[in-house]
Scaffold this active site. Structure first.
Site, PDB file in Angstrom:
ATOM      1  N   ASN A  65      21.262  84.920 108.624  1.00  0.00           N
ATOM      2  CA  ASN A  65      21.303  86.429 107.885  1.00  0.00           C
ATOM      3  C   ASN A  65      22.118  87.283 108.843  1.00  0.00           C
ATOM      4  OD1 ASN A  65      19.143  85.252 106.727  1.00  0.00           O
ATOM      5  ND2 ASN A  65      17.341  86.229 107.937  1.00  0.00           N
ATOM      6  N   HIS A  78      39.278 119.457  74.654  1.00  0.00           N
ATOM      7  CA  HIS A  78      38.386 118.783  73.546  1.00  0.00           C
ATOM      8  C   HIS A  78      39.520 118.169  72.511  1.00  0.00           C
ATOM      9  CE1 HIS A  78      35.478 122.083  74.578  1.00  0.00           C
ATOM     10  NE2 HIS A  78      36.555 122.699  74.829  1.00  0.00           N
ATOM     11  N   SER A  84      51.442  90.671  68.203  1.00  0.00           N
ATOM     12  CA  SER A  84      50.491  90.471  67.187  1.00  0.00           C
ATOM     13  C   SER A  84      50.535  89.007  66.575  1.00  0.00           C
ATOM     14  CB  SER A  84      50.104  91.511  66.086  1.00  0.00           C
ATOM     15  OG  SER A  84      49.579  91.139  65.030  1.00  0.00           O
ATOM     16  N   LYS A  87      53.868  94.879  65.475  1.00  0.00           N
ATOM     17  CA  LYS A  87      53.258  95.286  66.436  1.00  0.00           C
ATOM     18  C   LYS A  87      53.719  95.330  67.972  1.00  0.00           C
ATOM     19  CE  LYS A  87      49.483  96.792  66.030  1.00  0.00           C
ATOM     20  NZ  LYS A  87      48.184  96.398  65.388  1.00  0.00           N
ATOM     21  N   GLU A  93      44.654  98.661  77.551  1.00  0.00           N
ATOM     22  CA  GLU A  93      43.288  98.391  76.908  1.00  0.00           C
ATOM     23  C   GLU A  93      42.373  97.608  77.795  1.00  0.00           C
ATOM     24  OE1 GLU A  93      43.666  98.091  72.241  1.00  0.00           O
ATOM     25  OE2 GLU A  93      45.313  97.139  73.181  1.00  0.00           O
ATOM     26  N   TYR A  99      15.924  90.611 105.208  1.00  0.00           N
ATOM     27  CA  TYR A  99      16.737  89.814 104.381  1.00  0.00           C
ATOM     28  C   TYR A  99      15.731  89.242 103.225  1.00  0.00           C
ATOM     29  CZ  TYR A  99      19.712  86.234 102.419  1.00  0.00           C
ATOM     30  OH  TYR A  99      20.237  85.545 101.596  1.00  0.00           O
ATOM     31  N   GLN A 132      21.788  87.366  98.102  1.00  0.00           N
ATOM     32  CA  GLN A 132      22.775  86.565  98.046  1.00  0.00           C
ATOM     33  C   GLN A 132      23.617  86.590  96.459  1.00  0.00           C
ATOM     34  OE1 GLN A 132      22.363  82.172  98.780  1.00  0.00           O
ATOM     35  NE2 GLN A 132      22.517  81.898  96.549  1.00  0.00           N
ATOM     36  N   LYS A 184      27.390  88.680  95.982  1.00  0.00           N
ATOM     37  CA  LYS A 184      28.764  88.064  96.077  1.00  0.00           C
ATOM     38  C   LYS A 184      29.680  87.968  94.945  1.00  0.00           C
ATOM     39  CE  LYS A 184      27.274  85.757 100.219  1.00  0.00           C
ATOM     40  NZ  LYS A 184      25.843  86.309 100.048  1.00  0.00           N
TER      41      LYS A 184
END
Ligand code: ARG
Length: 463
Positions: free
Chosen positions: A114, A160, A281, A287, A294, A321, A326, A329
């Site tokens: 621990n 805005h 694309s 494109k 993004e 603990y 666990q 992680k």
């Protein structure tokens, strides 16, 4: 009793663990990346045990050599990870038995998994925070350089998402410098707060050996030792806090990514992304897609989800603990990787951005100067509220005539106020930004000053 060459933890049981359970409880598939931190912590612990005469110098030498060999084995891909050994801590200890025999059994004196795992992940957190600071410094420096190279370009500023007032593009970019610089500050503050050694707390109650925690703290570069053994093994604040800082930084990055996406669209066309930072694309040959931005925007969602998830893991746990912990992680590792790689790739993108000042200028109509015209009247003595009212009516009139403000003749202006003179035609986007010379404002002089200050801050960071 002969020397045992393996760890046996199930002496009270009569049955072996079920295979499915073994797989279910294991953290080895993801915590093996903590091997270095585990070995580093174990060596410091063993040195302390020897210093305190809890183990002999010979045992220390054996333990250290064994651990160093294990590190080599792992780094050379020769280490055999066995799923039945549950986690990296058991895997290393078990291998130590195979290599050095009985002395290995002494390493875990005055220690529990621990406080061991609390230490390992804290070492990882410390390293990760520093790595994050380092990439943030580079991003900040790219932003400042980009602002410096494009200091004069004037763009419409928005509120805005409606055109509000002209601003220097460089001023806008430096807004992001400020955000990321706050993230760096947060991480530096975080590093001070988390630099506390949890080892020596045992399972939860402390240990019945004459250990020297300060010694271990010094060895591992901690500035203090934890004051409460229960808290030390129950605490995951240092993970949540990193995730919170990371979520804020990703929120900043995501907002920047959003700007990049909008600005690089045909409709805006304020910037052009370099080919190296765009994707194509599979069907539309024309494109040039801003996928990098993004994805930075998209990945930020996972990072802030991880923060919410970890808060949820912890909020109902009684001390100390619990195995739920666990679950700290995978999200933590994922966040660390995501934040650092996102910042890194966006830094490259910033450095390669091409700015289109003519497009920025063309996108502004004259109405964006309405505040400047109100300020013009206010400077001539009219209360600002009255000036606002007059210019509102002036704008409505110009719109009804399908004219820009600078297309109205002076008679048109004078219909609304006798204070209007020919010099009203001198108001334009450039004069607008130049006028905003209050501290922190968008005038070129102010922006130059802030670039200079930003460079000083970066020099301090880089030192
Ligand atoms: N693998 C565990 C974790 O990651 C290590 C600590 C286990 N402690 C215990 N008492 N089962 O949290």
């Amino acid at each position: 009793m002969g020397q045992k060459k393996e760890i046996r933890l199930r002496s009270r049981f009569t049955q072996d663990i079920a295979d499915s359970v073994m797989r279910y409880v294991a953290s080895l598939p993801f915590d093996r990346r903590l091997y270095k931190h585990d070995i580093q912590g174990s060596i410091a612990h063993a040195e302390m045990l020897a210093e305190q005469k809890i183990i002999s110098p010979r045992e220390l030498t054996q333990i250290k050599k064994g651990l160093q060999l294990i590190q080599l084995e792992i780094e050379q891909g020769k280490f055999q990870f066995k799923p039945e050994l549950e986690d990296i801590h058991m895997s290393i200890e078990s291998r130590l038995y195979e290599i050095i025999g009985a002395a290995a059994g002494k390493l875990h004196t005055a220690r529990s998994r621990n406080d061991q795992v609390a230490l390992d992940i804290r070492l990882f957190a410390r390293e990760t925070a520093q790595d994050t600071i380092n990439v943030l410094i580079k991003l900040c420096s790219a932003l400042v350089n980009h602002a410096g190279r494009n200091i004069q370009a004037v763009m419409p500023g928005y509120t805005h998402l409606q055109q509000a007032q002209p601003v220097l593009y460089s001023h806008y970019v430096l807004a992001y410098f400020e955000m990321f610089r706050r993230d760096i500050d947060r991480l530096e503050d975080y590093l001070k707060r988390i630099n506390v050694l949890p080892l020596g707390s045992g399972a939860l109650a402390g240990v019945p050996y004459p250990i020297d925690r300060e010694f271990v703290a010094r060895k591992l570069g901690f500035s203090s030792v934890s004051a409460n053994s229960v808290d030390a093994v129950a605490d995951r604040d240092f993970i949540i806090e990193y995730e919170a800082i990371a979520a804020i930084a990703m929120m900043h990055l995501s907002r920047f990514a959003e700007e990049v996406i909008i600005w690089s669209s045909k409709e805006f066309g304020f910037i052009e992304l370099s080919d190296a930072y765009t994707t194509s694309s599979s069907i539309m040959p024309q494109k040039k897609n801003p996928d990098v931005a993004e994805l930075a925007r998209g990945k930020s969602a996972r990072v802030l989800g991880t923060l919410a998830g970890m808060l949820a893991v912890m909020k109902g746990l009684p001390l100390a603990y619990n195995r739920d912990m666990q679950e700290d992680k995978q999200g933590f590792f994922d966040t660390a990787y995501t934040v650092i790689s996102s910042i890194d790739v966006m830094t490259g993108l910033v450095a390669s951005l091409q700015v289109k000042p003519a497009r920025m200028k063309a996108s502004m109509d004259s109405y964006i100067l309405a505040t400047d015209i109100a300020d013009y009247l206010a400077r001539k003595g009219l209360p600002f509220r009255e000036a606002h009212d007059i210019v509102g009516r002036l704008v409505a009139y110009a719109m009804s005539q399908k004219k820009e403000l600078n297309e109205l003749d002076i008679k048109g202006y004078k219909r609304f106020s006798p204070l209007f003179k020919e010099d009203v035609y001198k108001i334009n986007a450039d004069s607008s930004v130049r006028a905003r010379s209050s501290y922190g404002g968008t005038s070129p002089d102010q922006v130059k000053l802030q670039i200079q200050k930003a460079r000083e801050i970066l020099r301090k960071y880089e030192a």
